[in-house]
Scaffold this motif. Structure first.
Motif, PDB file in Angstrom:
ATOM      1  N   ALA A 195      -5.647   2.590  -5.142  1.00 60.90           N
ATOM      2  CA  ALA A 195      -6.153   3.059  -3.553  1.00 60.90           C
ATOM      3  C   ALA A 195      -7.455   3.466  -3.560  1.00 60.90           C
ATOM      4  O   ALA A 195      -7.771   4.292  -4.551  1.00 60.90           O
ATOM      5  CB  ALA A 195      -5.033   3.887  -2.998  1.00 60.90           C
ATOM      6  N   TYR A 227      -6.123   6.481   6.329  1.00 58.73           N
ATOM      7  CA  TYR A 227      -6.001   5.223   7.128  1.00 58.73           C
ATOM      8  C   TYR A 227      -5.407   5.421   8.668  1.00 58.73           C
ATOM      9  O   TYR A 227      -5.893   4.799   9.576  1.00 58.73           O
ATOM     10  CB  TYR A 227      -4.916   4.239   6.267  1.00 58.73           C
ATOM     11  CG  TYR A 227      -4.322   3.128   7.056  1.00 58.73           C
ATOM     12  CD1 TYR A 227      -5.087   2.237   7.332  1.00 58.73           C
ATOM     13  CD2 TYR A 227      -2.986   3.192   7.260  1.00 58.73           C
ATOM     14  CE1 TYR A 227      -4.390   1.054   8.061  1.00 58.73           C
ATOM     15  CE2 TYR A 227      -2.398   1.910   7.907  1.00 58.73           C
ATOM     16  CZ  TYR A 227      -3.310   0.926   8.291  1.00 58.73           C
ATOM     17  OH  TYR A 227      -2.804  -0.007   8.825  1.00 58.73           O
ATOM     18  N   THR A 260      -6.491   7.479   1.171  1.00 57.39           N
ATOM     19  CA  THR A 260      -5.419   7.844   1.256  1.00 57.39           C
ATOM     20  C   THR A 260      -4.829   7.360   2.675  1.00 57.39           C
ATOM     21  O   THR A 260      -5.211   6.697   3.393  1.00 57.39           O
ATOM     22  CB  THR A 260      -5.525   9.583   1.672  1.00 57.39           C
ATOM     23  OG1 THR A 260      -5.951   9.697   2.762  1.00 57.39           O
ATOM     24  CG2 THR A 260      -5.922  10.038   0.372  1.00 57.39           C
ATOM     25  N   ARG A 261      -3.380   7.309   2.671  1.00 60.13           N
ATOM     26  CA  ARG A 261      -2.723   7.024   3.834  1.00 60.13           C
ATOM     27  C   ARG A 261      -2.973   7.801   5.136  1.00 60.13           C
ATOM     28  O   ARG A 261      -3.176   7.386   5.977  1.00 60.13           O
ATOM     29  CB  ARG A 261      -1.203   7.094   3.632  1.00 60.13           C
ATOM     30  CG  ARG A 261      -0.381   6.766   4.919  1.00 60.13           C
ATOM     31  CD  ARG A 261       0.971   6.483   5.079  1.00 60.13           C
ATOM     32  NE  ARG A 261       1.577   5.381   4.337  1.00 60.13           N
ATOM     33  CZ  ARG A 261       1.620   4.121   4.928  1.00 60.13           C
ATOM     34  NH1 ARG A 261       1.065   3.738   5.745  1.00 60.13           N
ATOM     35  NH2 ARG A 261       2.452   3.117   4.195  1.00 60.13           N
ATOM     36  N   ASN A 293       0.224   6.987  -6.216  1.00 59.01           N
ATOM     37  CA  ASN A 293      -0.904   7.873  -6.481  1.00 59.01           C
ATOM     38  C   ASN A 293      -1.516   7.613  -8.127  1.00 59.01           C
ATOM     39  O   ASN A 293      -2.077   8.613  -8.573  1.00 59.01           O
ATOM     40  CB  ASN A 293      -0.858   9.146  -6.243  1.00 59.01           C
ATOM     41  CG  ASN A 293      -2.269   9.918  -6.059  1.00 59.01           C
ATOM     42  OD1 ASN A 293      -3.073   9.228  -5.581  1.00 59.01           O
ATOM     43  ND2 ASN A 293      -1.969  11.147  -6.213  1.00 59.01           N
ATOM     44  N   VAL A 308       1.290   1.944  -3.587  1.00 59.94           N
ATOM     45  CA  VAL A 308       0.125   2.214  -4.056  1.00 59.94           C
ATOM     46  C   VAL A 308      -0.126   3.821  -3.737  1.00 59.94           C
ATOM     47  O   VAL A 308      -0.433   4.737  -4.691  1.00 59.94           O
ATOM     48  CB  VAL A 308      -0.951   1.451  -3.934  1.00 59.94           C
ATOM     49  CG1 VAL A 308      -2.219   1.854  -4.567  1.00 59.94           C
ATOM     50  CG2 VAL A 308      -0.610   0.035  -4.403  1.00 59.94           C
ATOM     51  N   TRP A 309       0.021   3.992  -2.681  1.00 57.51           N
ATOM     52  CA  TRP A 309      -0.226   5.612  -2.227  1.00 57.51           C
ATOM     53  C   TRP A 309       0.833   6.470  -2.569  1.00 57.51           C
ATOM     54  O   TRP A 309       0.465   7.598  -3.148  1.00 57.51           O
ATOM     55  CB  TRP A 309      -0.331   5.592  -0.854  1.00 57.51           C
ATOM     56  CG  TRP A 309      -1.441   5.128   0.023  1.00 57.51           C
ATOM     57  CD1 TRP A 309      -2.648   5.307  -0.493  1.00 57.51           C
ATOM     58  CD2 TRP A 309      -1.867   4.227   1.268  1.00 57.51           C
ATOM     59  NE1 TRP A 309      -3.739   4.577   0.551  1.00 57.51           N
ATOM     60  CE2 TRP A 309      -3.188   4.032   1.601  1.00 57.51           C
ATOM     61  CE3 TRP A 309      -0.689   3.796   2.178  1.00 57.51           C
ATOM     62  CZ2 TRP A 309      -3.429   3.537   2.643  1.00 57.51           C
ATOM     63  CZ3 TRP A 309      -1.053   3.107   3.315  1.00 57.51           C
ATOM     64  CH2 TRP A 309      -2.652   2.857   3.524  1.00 57.51           C
ATOM     65  N   MET A 325       0.758  -1.225   0.157  1.00 57.23           N
ATOM     66  CA  MET A 325       0.031  -0.135   0.081  1.00 57.23           C
ATOM     67  C   MET A 325       0.828   1.136   0.078  1.00 57.23           C
ATOM     68  O   MET A 325       0.401   2.241  -0.596  1.00 57.23           O
ATOM     69  CB  MET A 325      -0.894   0.094   1.214  1.00 57.23           C
ATOM     70  CG  MET A 325      -2.170  -0.809   0.903  1.00 57.23           C
ATOM     71  SD  MET A 325      -3.172  -0.506  -0.481  1.00 57.23           S
ATOM     72  CE  MET A 325      -3.669   1.014  -0.347  1.00 57.23           C
ATOM     73  N   TRP A 384      -9.463  -1.949   0.347  1.00 64.57           N
ATOM     74  CA  TRP A 384      -8.297  -1.067   0.112  1.00 64.57           C
ATOM     75  C   TRP A 384      -7.863  -0.451  -0.991  1.00 64.57           C
ATOM     76  O   TRP A 384      -7.542   0.681  -1.245  1.00 64.57           O
ATOM     77  CB  TRP A 384      -6.955  -1.569   1.037  1.00 64.57           C
ATOM     78  CG  TRP A 384      -7.348  -1.616   2.401  1.00 64.57           C
ATOM     79  CD1 TRP A 384      -7.396  -2.740   3.082  1.00 64.57           C
ATOM     80  CD2 TRP A 384      -7.126  -0.614   3.408  1.00 64.57           C
ATOM     81  NE1 TRP A 384      -7.371  -2.473   4.420  1.00 64.57           N
ATOM     82  CE2 TRP A 384      -7.267  -1.132   4.473  1.00 64.57           C
ATOM     83  CE3 TRP A 384      -6.942   0.795   3.175  1.00 64.57           C
ATOM     84  CZ2 TRP A 384      -7.324  -0.341   5.830  1.00 64.57           C
ATOM     85  CZ3 TRP A 384      -6.895   1.652   4.472  1.00 64.57           C
ATOM     86  CH2 TRP A 384      -7.229   0.894   5.651  1.00 64.57           C
ATOM     87  N   VAL A 385      -8.149  -1.459  -2.144  1.00 60.49           N
ATOM     88  CA  VAL A 385      -7.935  -1.027  -3.582  1.00 60.49           C
ATOM     89  C   VAL A 385      -9.003  -1.202  -4.311  1.00 60.49           C
ATOM     90  O   VAL A 385      -9.684  -2.296  -3.992  1.00 60.49           O
ATOM     91  CB  VAL A 385      -6.462  -1.501  -4.184  1.00 60.49           C
ATOM     92  CG1 VAL A 385      -5.333  -1.119  -3.261  1.00 60.49           C
ATOM     93  CG2 VAL A 385      -6.645  -3.095  -3.834  1.00 60.49           C
TER      94      VAL A 385
END
Length: 147
Positions: A69, A76, A72-73, A20, A16-17, A13, A55-56
């Motif tokens: 994603a 989370y 966003t982080r 973006n 992935v974050w 993740m 999550w995705v």
């Protein structure tokens, strides 16, 4: 509140974050392989699990998927903090302890965040009529997926 991510889920993740954009298993694999030995099928399984957990999202492209994603982080991290705080039998004491762990930089960021959430009406303003803010709301945070 989603469960905390496992170590490998977090590593996936994070990419992935950071990127973006929709990513492939191959892209994540190649980046992860700079740090550890990992198989394509492992990354594929982790991304599939992250998809199943919400999550995705994924979109088919040829014979593979591109993953993106859902939130966003920051969302989370906020959800984790909220969950931990809500499980406390003394939320005020938990907050005091948490604030005590913060660096001066983090406390400044917290003050800025509180000001953003409260909006301009709670700021110290000179006496007199309030400023004309018709049609604006600068204290509002942008809307987004809060998962």
């Amino acid at each position: 509140m989603p469960r905390p991510l496992g170590e490998l889920e977090d590593a996936v993740m994070t990419r992935v974050w950071k990127w973006n954009r929709p990513v492939t298993v191959r892209e994540v694999l190649e980046d992860l392989q700079q740090e550890r030995s990992i198989a394509y099928t492992t990354v594929m399984t982790v991304l599939d699990n992250l998809h199943q957990k919400g999550w995705v999202r994924r979109e088919a492209e040829a014979r593979a998927y591109r993953y993106e994603a859902v939130s966003t982080r920051a969302a989370y991290a906020a959800a984790l903090m909220n969950d931990a705080w809500s499980q406390s039998d003394n939320p005020a004491a938990a907050l005091v302890a948490f604030f005590g762990m913060m660096s001066e930089e983090q406390r400044h960021a917290l003050r800025d965040a509180v000001r953003m959430v409260q909006g301009p009406e709670s700021s110290e303003a000179p006496p007199g009529p309030p400023p004309d803010t018709a049609g604006t709301n600068p204290g509002s945070a942008p809307e987004g997926d809060e998962r």
